[in-house]
Design an enzyme around this catalytic site. Structure first.
Site, PDB file in Angstrom:
ATOM      1  N   GLN A  14      12.587  25.850  52.989  1.00  0.00           N
ATOM      2  CA  GLN A  14      12.932  25.919  51.573  1.00  0.00           C
ATOM      3  C   GLN A  14      12.448  27.230  50.942  1.00  0.00           C
ATOM      4  O   GLN A  14      11.358  27.701  51.231  1.00  0.00           O
ATOM      5  CB  GLN A  14      12.319  24.725  50.827  1.00  0.00           C
ATOM      6  N   GLU A  36      24.084  22.010  52.825  1.00  0.00           N
ATOM      7  CA  GLU A  36      22.898  21.442  53.459  1.00  0.00           C
ATOM      8  C   GLU A  36      23.201  19.977  53.772  1.00  0.00           C
ATOM      9  O   GLU A  36      22.639  19.063  53.176  1.00  0.00           O
ATOM     10  CB  GLU A  36      21.708  21.593  52.514  1.00  0.00           C
TER      11      GLU A  36
END
Length: 267
Positions: A14, A36
């Site tokens: 992230q 994603e």
């Protein structure tokens, strides 16, 4: 060339810059519709929520800065329906597929693929192949400055703003907390180590994209991925997202180094 893969998978952690890369690839119109896909928890149908990143943390001064949990709804897709949707939604008109996978999502992927018939194996590499029907181009996005990355992550879990629009239309109410940043810093270091250990174990040499190079020349980074797919690198667009790092982030980074030294936090 016919023997080139028709798919790619961006591997990252992230706040590494992976969103900038996949949105730039999407903007070419010929490099899939990367999403994603593997972040959604089957029990809620949602991606991990801010408080779930802090499971086991009991410090109320951290937890009170995070939004409450949303219940969501369990997924009702079968594994085969799930695979078909991912293949369909991730493909551009020319048949090229793109997606993104974070290290923390790999157990979810492996578990979900277990329901598919005719499995080629039990590990992560086999799971990826069984979803996509081939081994994709692996693109590894890494951000060497993990403290900056953790600060960005800490701001994002508070605001739930994961990408910056061309014009900022949200109020950033995030607050500094050394303990919150340190917790996410540990997670990010573990994710990076997880990817690198997997590459070593599987003898995989990914196309590596450094955040600094990506931020400075996103078109160049996109062009390299396009070349690996046998596509025209000249269609790489100008930057499509605004960087979210700002003076506030830099100030928090400097403050964290001071606090970490005083409080004995790992950096």
């Amino acid at each position: 060339m016919a023997d080139r893969p028709r798919s790619y998978l961006v591997l990252a952690s992230q706040r590494s810059g992976s969103t900038l890369l996949v949105e730039s690839l999407r903007a070419t119109g010929i490099a899939g519709e990367p999403q994603e896909f593997f972040q959604y928890l089957p029990e809620t149908g949602l991606s991990p929520q801010p408080r779930q990143w802090f499971a086991g943390v009991e410090d109320e001064s951290i937890l009170r800065l995070l939004p409450p949990l949303t219940p969501g709804s369990p997924s009702t897709e079968t594994s085969e329906q799930w695979r078909e949707r991912i293949r369909r939604e991730g493909s551009s008109a020319n048949g090229v597929w793109g997606g993104k996978l974070m290290w923390n999502q790999t157990p979810l992927l492996v578990d979900r693929v277990a329901g598919l018939p005719g499995r080629s194996g039990d590990g992560l590499r086999s799971a990826i192949v069984d979803v996509l029907g081939e081994e994709p181009v692996f693109v590894f996005v890494t951000r060497p400055d993990k403290v900056h990355q953790a600060v960005s992550f800490w701001r994002a879990v508070q605001t739930r703003v994961w990408r910056a629009p061309a014009t900022r239309t949200f109020e950033d109410t995030a607050q500094y907390h050394a303990g919150g940043i340190a917790h996410l810093l540990r997670i990010l270091r573990e994710q990076e180590a997880g990817w690198r250990a997997w590459f070593h174990a599987e003898s995989i040499t990914p196309l590596e994209v450094n955040y600094r190079h990506l931020a400075a020349d996103s078109s160049g980074a996109v062009g390299k991925v396009l070349l690996e797919l046998g596509l025209d690198p000249s269609v790489a667009p100008h930057p499509v997202l605004e960087r979210q790092a700002d003076v506030r982030s830099n100030t928090w980074v400097e403050r964290f180094f001071v606090d970490a030294a005083e409080q004995g936090l790992p950096v």
